[in-house]
Structure formats: structure tokens, C-alpha cells
Design a protein around this motif. Structure first.
Motif, PDB file in Angstrom:
ATOM      1  N   ARG A   1       0.842  -1.210   0.000  1.00  0.00           N
ATOM      2  CA  ARG A   1       0.000   0.000   0.000  1.00  0.00           C
ATOM      3  C   ARG A   1       0.878   1.262   0.000  1.00  0.00           C
ATOM      4  O   ARG A   1       0.564   2.247  -0.657  1.00  0.00           O
ATOM      5  CB  ARG A   1      -0.933   0.012   1.213  1.00  0.00           C
ATOM      6  CG  ARG A   1      -2.018  -1.044   1.148  1.00  0.00           C
ATOM      7  CD  ARG A   1      -3.221  -0.665   2.027  1.00  0.00           C
ATOM      8  NE  ARG A   1      -4.147  -1.778   2.197  1.00  0.00           N
ATOM      9  CZ  ARG A   1      -5.015  -2.191   1.279  1.00  0.00           C
ATOM     10  NH1 ARG A   1      -5.084  -1.576   0.107  1.00  0.00           N
ATOM     11  NH2 ARG A   1      -5.821  -3.205   1.517  1.00  0.00           N
ATOM     12  N   ALA A   2       1.985   1.214   0.718  1.00  0.00           N
ATOM     13  CA  ALA A   2       2.912   2.358   0.712  1.00  0.00           C
ATOM     14  C   ALA A   2       3.515   2.533  -0.686  1.00  0.00           C
ATOM     15  O   ALA A   2       3.652   3.656  -1.188  1.00  0.00           O
ATOM     16  CB  ALA A   2       4.020   2.141   1.747  1.00  0.00           C
ATOM     17  N   ALA A   3       3.860   1.400  -1.334  1.00  0.00           N
ATOM     18  CA  ALA A   3       4.405   1.466  -2.699  1.00  0.00           C
ATOM     19  C   ALA A   3       3.389   2.097  -3.645  1.00  0.00           C
ATOM     20  O   ALA A   3       3.755   2.889  -4.527  1.00  0.00           O
ATOM     21  CB  ALA A   3       4.794   0.066  -3.182  1.00  0.00           C
ATOM     22  N   ALA A   4       2.119   1.771  -3.459  1.00  0.00           N
ATOM     23  CA  ALA A   4       1.075   2.328  -4.338  1.00  0.00           C
ATOM     24  C   ALA A   4       1.073   3.851  -4.247  1.00  0.00           C
ATOM     25  O   ALA A   4       0.912   4.544  -5.256  1.00  0.00           O
ATOM     26  CB  ALA A   4      -0.290   1.752  -3.960  1.00  0.00           C
ATOM     27  N   ARG A   5       1.280   4.381  -3.046  1.00  0.00           N
ATOM     28  CA  ARG A   5       1.336   5.846  -2.896  1.00  0.00           C
ATOM     29  C   ARG A   5       2.603   6.398  -3.545  1.00  0.00           C
ATOM     30  O   ARG A   5       2.589   7.451  -4.172  1.00  0.00           O
ATOM     31  CB  ARG A   5       1.275   6.233  -1.405  1.00  0.00           C
ATOM     32  CG  ARG A   5      -0.089   5.937  -0.761  1.00  0.00           C
ATOM     33  CD  ARG A   5      -0.202   6.523   0.651  1.00  0.00           C
ATOM     34  NE  ARG A   5       0.664   5.846   1.627  1.00  0.00           N
ATOM     35  CZ  ARG A   5       0.336   4.742   2.300  1.00  0.00           C
ATOM     36  NH1 ARG A   5      -0.840   4.171   2.110  1.00  0.00           N
ATOM     37  NH2 ARG A   5       1.164   4.208   3.164  1.00  0.00           N
ATOM     38  N   THR A   6       3.696   5.648  -3.404  1.00  0.00           N
ATOM     39  CA  THR A   6       4.984   6.116  -3.953  1.00  0.00           C
ATOM     40  C   THR A   6       4.967   6.193  -5.485  1.00  0.00           C
ATOM     41  O   THR A   6       5.524   7.114  -6.071  1.00  0.00           O
ATOM     42  CB  THR A   6       6.118   5.166  -3.500  1.00  0.00           C
ATOM     43  OG1 THR A   6       6.153   5.174  -2.078  1.00  0.00           O
ATOM     44  CG2 THR A   6       7.462   5.601  -4.051  1.00  0.00           C
ATOM     45  N   ILE A   7       4.350   5.221  -6.114  1.00  0.00           N
ATOM     46  CA  ILE A   7       4.415   5.176  -7.590  1.00  0.00           C
ATOM     47  C   ILE A   7       3.220   5.867  -8.252  1.00  0.00           C
ATOM     48  O   ILE A   7       3.161   5.946  -9.485  1.00  0.00           O
ATOM     49  CB  ILE A   7       4.523   3.717  -8.109  1.00  0.00           C
ATOM     50  CG1 ILE A   7       3.224   2.941  -7.887  1.00  0.00           C
ATOM     51  CG2 ILE A   7       5.711   3.005  -7.488  1.00  0.00           C
ATOM     52  CD1 ILE A   7       3.177   1.616  -8.638  1.00  0.00           C
ATOM     53  N   ALA A   8       2.302   6.389  -7.450  1.00  0.00           N
ATOM     54  CA  ALA A   8       1.089   7.006  -8.007  1.00  0.00           C
ATOM     55  C   ALA A   8       1.445   8.091  -9.016  1.00  0.00           C
ATOM     56  O   ALA A   8       2.296   8.938  -8.762  1.00  0.00           O
ATOM     57  CB  ALA A   8       0.238   7.590  -6.885  1.00  0.00           C
TER      58      ALA A   8
ATOM     59  N   PRO B   1      13.036  -6.212  -1.489  1.00  0.00           N
ATOM     60  CA  PRO B   1      11.698  -5.945  -0.924  1.00  0.00           C
ATOM     61  C   PRO B   1      10.974  -4.764  -1.587  1.00  0.00           C
ATOM     62  O   PRO B   1       9.756  -4.830  -1.792  1.00  0.00           O
ATOM     63  CB  PRO B   1      11.997  -5.642   0.553  1.00  0.00           C
ATOM     64  CG  PRO B   1      13.287  -6.337   0.830  1.00  0.00           C
ATOM     65  CD  PRO B   1      14.076  -6.300  -0.451  1.00  0.00           C
ATOM     66  N   ASP B   2      11.694  -3.691  -1.938  1.00  0.00           N
ATOM     67  CA  ASP B   2      11.020  -2.536  -2.550  1.00  0.00           C
ATOM     68  C   ASP B   2      10.563  -2.839  -3.978  1.00  0.00           C
ATOM     69  O   ASP B   2       9.549  -2.301  -4.440  1.00  0.00           O
ATOM     70  CB  ASP B   2      11.950  -1.313  -2.565  1.00  0.00           C
ATOM     71  CG  ASP B   2      12.255  -0.810  -1.160  1.00  0.00           C
ATOM     72  OD1 ASP B   2      11.430  -1.036  -0.250  1.00  0.00           O
ATOM     73  OD2 ASP B   2      13.329  -0.205  -0.969  1.00  0.00           O
ATOM     74  N   VAL B   3      11.347  -3.674  -4.662  1.00  0.00           N
ATOM     75  CA  VAL B   3      10.953  -4.079  -6.019  1.00  0.00           C
ATOM     76  C   VAL B   3       9.703  -4.968  -5.937  1.00  0.00           C
ATOM     77  O   VAL B   3       8.725  -4.765  -6.665  1.00  0.00           O
ATOM     78  CB  VAL B   3      12.123  -4.812  -6.726  1.00  0.00           C
ATOM     79  CG1 VAL B   3      11.668  -5.403  -8.058  1.00  0.00           C
ATOM     80  CG2 VAL B   3      13.303  -3.852  -6.930  1.00  0.00           C
ATOM     81  N   ILE B   4       9.724  -5.919  -5.032  1.00  0.00           N
ATOM     82  CA  ILE B   4       8.582  -6.824  -4.859  1.00  0.00           C
ATOM     83  C   ILE B   4       7.329  -6.025  -4.477  1.00  0.00           C
ATOM     84  O   ILE B   4       6.245  -6.240  -5.028  1.00  0.00           O
ATOM     85  CB  ILE B   4       8.895  -7.892  -3.778  1.00  0.00           C
ATOM     86  CG1 ILE B   4      10.048  -8.784  -4.243  1.00  0.00           C
ATOM     87  CG2 ILE B   4       7.658  -8.719  -3.437  1.00  0.00           C
ATOM     88  CD1 ILE B   4      10.623  -9.679  -3.144  1.00  0.00           C
ATOM     89  N   ALA B   5       7.480  -5.087  -3.554  1.00  0.00           N
ATOM     90  CA  ALA B   5       6.319  -4.281  -3.124  1.00  0.00           C
ATOM     91  C   ALA B   5       5.775  -3.467  -4.296  1.00  0.00           C
ATOM     92  O   ALA B   5       4.558  -3.339  -4.465  1.00  0.00           O
ATOM     93  CB  ALA B   5       6.712  -3.357  -1.970  1.00  0.00           C
ATOM     94  N   GLY B   6       6.674  -2.937  -5.128  1.00  0.00           N
ATOM     95  CA  GLY B   6       6.232  -2.182  -6.310  1.00  0.00           C
ATOM     96  C   GLY B   6       5.424  -3.059  -7.250  1.00  0.00           C
ATOM     97  O   GLY B   6       4.327  -2.683  -7.689  1.00  0.00           O
ATOM     98  N   GLN B   7       5.921  -4.250  -7.553  1.00  0.00           N
ATOM     99  CA  GLN B   7       5.176  -5.162  -8.448  1.00  0.00           C
ATOM    100  C   GLN B   7       3.862  -5.573  -7.796  1.00  0.00           C
ATOM    101  O   GLN B   7       2.854  -5.793  -8.483  1.00  0.00           O
ATOM    102  CB  GLN B   7       5.983  -6.426  -8.810  1.00  0.00           C
ATOM    103  CG  GLN B   7       7.481  -6.319  -9.043  1.00  0.00           C
ATOM    104  CD  GLN B   7       7.962  -5.324 -10.058  1.00  0.00           C
ATOM    105  OE1 GLN B   7       7.302  -4.319 -10.322  1.00  0.00           O
ATOM    106  NE2 GLN B   7       9.141  -5.563 -10.623  1.00  0.00           N
ATOM    107  N   GLY B   8       3.854  -5.656  -6.467  1.00  0.00           N
ATOM    108  CA  GLY B   8       2.637  -6.067  -5.748  1.00  0.00           C
ATOM    109  C   GLY B   8       1.471  -5.111  -5.931  1.00  0.00           C
ATOM    110  O   GLY B   8       0.312  -5.503  -5.764  1.00  0.00           O
ATOM    111  N   THR B   9       1.767  -3.868  -6.293  1.00  0.00           N
ATOM    112  CA  THR B   9       0.666  -2.909  -6.499  1.00  0.00           C
ATOM    113  C   THR B   9      -0.262  -3.363  -7.627  1.00  0.00           C
ATOM    114  O   THR B   9      -1.420  -2.965  -7.676  1.00  0.00           O
ATOM    115  CB  THR B   9       1.207  -1.492  -6.816  1.00  0.00           C
ATOM    116  OG1 THR B   9       2.029  -1.548  -7.989  1.00  0.00           O
ATOM    117  CG2 THR B   9       2.024  -0.947  -5.644  1.00  0.00           C
ATOM    118  N   ILE B  10       0.252  -4.222  -8.512  1.00  0.00           N
ATOM    119  CA  ILE B  10      -0.602  -4.784  -9.571  1.00  0.00           C
ATOM    120  C   ILE B  10      -1.718  -5.618  -8.933  1.00  0.00           C
ATOM    121  O   ILE B  10      -2.879  -5.538  -9.348  1.00  0.00           O
ATOM    122  CB  ILE B  10       0.235  -5.665 -10.528  1.00  0.00           C
ATOM    123  CG1 ILE B  10       1.255  -4.808 -11.269  1.00  0.00           C
ATOM    124  CG2 ILE B  10      -0.670  -6.415 -11.509  1.00  0.00           C
ATOM    125  CD1 ILE B  10       2.262  -5.610 -12.092  1.00  0.00           C
ATOM    126  N   GLY B  11      -1.366  -6.389  -7.911  1.00  0.00           N
ATOM    127  CA  GLY B  11      -2.369  -7.198  -7.218  1.00  0.00           C
ATOM    128  C   GLY B  11      -3.433  -6.335  -6.554  1.00  0.00           C
ATOM    129  O   GLY B  11      -4.628  -6.642  -6.616  1.00  0.00           O
TER     130      GLY B  11
END
Ligand code: PLP
Length: 339
Positions: free
Chosen positions: A15-22, A153-163
Motif C-alpha cells: 500500500r505504501a508502494a502504491a502511494r509512492t508510484i502514483a 523488498p522494494d521491487v517486490i512491493a512495487g510489483q505487488g501494487t498490480i495485485g
């Protein structure tokens, strides 16, 4: 399923990654495939990561990892494919120096495409391993930060935003079929999806030849496999013998891994093209391939991720026309769609 709070990446990180890449690498469309829905007897959805500015989902992970860095002299990586483009583009967005290391064997067109994104290119050696030595030197001598393609972990979290985006758009999805290579995509999507919907079924699909994650899961530890040319070239490469994150997450959260042949991938690519009107890499066609080959049976609404569109278009048009194409040292027999 293990306690999700024990995993190295959590739903909170995603969820934090989703805010970062928005606004930079998010909000791709999710579209239905009437053809595939009809074939499997359930709604079938495709998350179109081919709509990313770099043509592939890896921009999510690279953007998230680079934005987490703070004040550093720059970043480096040694991928010539979708990860290299993602690092070049994401660094450019935040005004950071990016150096992409590659071997002498990389085609000039690929080198130019990366340069055009504003990255520096260092050409060294005759293999990916030798190019990595150049990257290691830049880390040591110039303090650049190496951005890995999946095991971070940051790469995985970024890709996780797809889910997150998939289940936000279509909460009724009960099966997600995920193209699988190093497992950054599968791990991220799995952490998000299982946290939001614990009963969801997650299936990784990769090519039969050179399936490093599959071989590692069977061995119970990361192992090397021989790399073989594939239509799904973005799924090639190992998972790293010192893998720390994607291997345990895929082991704990994927329900199944399914392997497809080159012929099945070709059928998948042709189906994506002729039925869904999508130009996409072989890596994206593995869900279509596995479903059409009867290797996966689904019981409800299903979705996959159309991960990238960085193709050699000459080869692609020949494949769609049913012509034979060279694949490494071998020839892949053409097949006419629908014949
Ligand atoms: C990298 C990539 C994959 C596989 O992702 P992993 O995180 O390595 O499993 C799938 N499709 C495309 C187009 C890619 O570039």
C-alpha cells in the motif's frame, strides 16, 4: 499459509508502494477477453501492463525502489531488457544518474533505446556475468546503488501494487495466473492478493525449458538451470543462488506452478493477437497458453497480467503469419492460427 506478518514484504509495504508510484507507474487498465471467457466458461480479465511508459510492469518495482533511496550518487543495473528500461526511466523521472551495464553482444538497437531514456551505458565483456562485474565496480568505486530486477523488498512491493489494483477493480476474481521468472511479480502479487483475499488461487506459469523458480521450488532451495532460448525471453534467467526474498515468498504463497511448451506459448501469443487484438511478448501469453492446453482448470472469475510489449516486431509479425522463426540454435516451426 504462513502468518503473513512473517513475510519480508507485507500488504502495508505494498500500500505504501502504491502511494509512492502514483502518477508514475500505476493505474493500467483491466480489460475482459470475451474469447477466453467463452473458452474457460468464466469471466477472464487481463491487466494491461503493456500500457506502462516503458512498455512493461517492471517500472513499478524500479520506481518504488529508486524513490526509497534518498540522497545517493546514482543507480546501476545490468539488465538490457525490461528492467534496464525501467531503471533508466525511473531514475530519469527523479533526476538521478543511471548507468546500465551490458555486454558487447547486446544489439545496437537495444543500447540506443536505453541511451535515449537518458541513461549512461557501459559496455563490458561478452556475457551478462561480465557486465555485472562492471556494475559491481561502479557500486564500489562511485557509490552507485545496484537495483536488482526482482530479489529486493522494494521491487517486490512495487510489483505487488498490480495485485492491489486488480482486486480493487474486480474483487470477485478467484484465480490469478501470473507469468513467472525471478518471481518479483509473483511474490508481490501473491502478498497483496492473499492478504486481501486469503482463499484466492495463485498459479505461476513459465516455460518448460529453463524454469529456474520451478526447479528451485522442487529442489527446496535456489538452483541454477541452463538457459535456453524461448519465445518468452523475458522469463529467462536464474533466480540467484543467494536468493533471499522471492524464493521463500513464492514457495509459501503460490498454490501451483505450471509449465508450458514453446508451441503452447506460440498459440497463446496468436490468441492474444487474433482474438484479443493485443501485441504482447511471449511472457504474457503463458496464461492463455496453459488454459488453452488444458493445463489449468478454473472454477471462477480468472485474471492474468499482460506484462510487457517489448518485442522484435519483425519476428512477431512472422510468428503471427505462421512462419518458422529461429530460436537460439533451433528453428521453431510456424503454425497458422486457427488451422
Ligand atoms: C520480468 C518480466 C516477467 C517476469 O517477472 P519476474 O518478477 O522476474 O518473475 C514477466 N514478463 C515480462 C514482460 C517481464 O519483463
Amino acid at each position: 499459509m504462513p502468518d503473513p506478518s512473517d513475510l519480508p514484504v507485507t500488504l502495508g509495504d505494498i500500500r505504501a508502494a502504491a502511494r509512492t508510484i502514483a502518477g508514475l507507474a500505476d493505474a493500467t487498465p483491466m480489460v475482459p477477453s470475451p474469447f477466453m471467457s467463452d473458452r474457460i466458461g468464466h469471466p477472464f480479465w487481463m491487466k494491461l501492463e503493456i500500457g506502462q511508459p516503458t512498455g512493461a510492469f517492471k517500472l513499478r518495482g524500479a520506481t518504488n525502489a529508486i524513490r526509497a533511496l534518498g540522497d545517493v550518487p546514482g543507480v546501476v543495473c545490468c539488465s538490457t531488457g525490461n528492467h534496464g528500461r525501467a531503471v533508466a526511466y525511473a531514475a530519469g523521472e527523479v533526476g538521478l544518474r543511471a548507468v546500465i551495464c551490458m555486454s558487447e553482444l547486446v544489439p545496437a538497437a537495444k543500447v540506443e533505446r536505453i541511451r535515449a531514456m537518458g541513461a549512461e551505458v557501459v559496455i563490458e565483456g561478452r556475457s551478462q556475468d561480465e557486465a555485472q562485474l562492471a556494475a559491481n565496480r561502479l557500486v564500489r568505486d562511485e557509490g552507485l546503488i545496484d537495483i536488482p530486477p526482482f530479489d529486493h523488498p522494494d521491487v517486490i512491493a512495487g510489483q505487488g501494487t498490480i495485485g492491489l489494483e486488480m482486486l480493487d477493480a474486480r474483487p470477485e476474481i478467484d484465480t490469478v495466473i501470473i507469468p513467472l521468472s525471478g518471481g518479483g511479480l509473483a511474490a508481490g502479487v501473491a502478498v497483496a492478493a492473499k492478504a486481501i483475499k486469503p482463499g484466492i488461487r495463485l498459479i505461476g506459469v513459465t516455460m518448460e525449458n529453463g524454469a529456474a523458480m520451478d526447479a528451485s521450488l522442487k529442489a527446496g532451495k535456489p538452483v541454477d538451470v541452463t538457459e535456453v532460448a524461448s519465445l518468452a525471453d523475458s522469463l529467462g534467467g536464474g533466480i540467484g543462488l543467494t536468493n533471499r526474498y522471492t524464493f521463500p515468498i513464492c514457495r509459501d504463497l503460490l498454490d501451483e506452478v505450471v509449465l508450458v511448451t514453446e508451441g503452447e506459448i506460440l498459440t497463446g501469443m496468436q490468441t492474444l493477437y487474433y482474438e484479443d487484438a493485443l501485441v504482447a511478448e511471449g511472457a504474457c501469453a503463458v496464461a492463455h497458453a496453459a488454459l488453452l492446453a488444458g493445463k489449468i482448470t478454473v472454477t471462477g472469475p480468472t485474471a492474468t497480467i499482460i506484462t510487457g510489449r517489448n518485442l522484435d516486431m519483425q519476428t512477431f509479425t512472422r510468428l503471427m503469419a505462421g512462419e518458422d522463426v529461429a530460436l537460439g540454435d533451433t528453428t521453431l516451426k510456424g503454425q497458422t492460427y486457427g488451422a
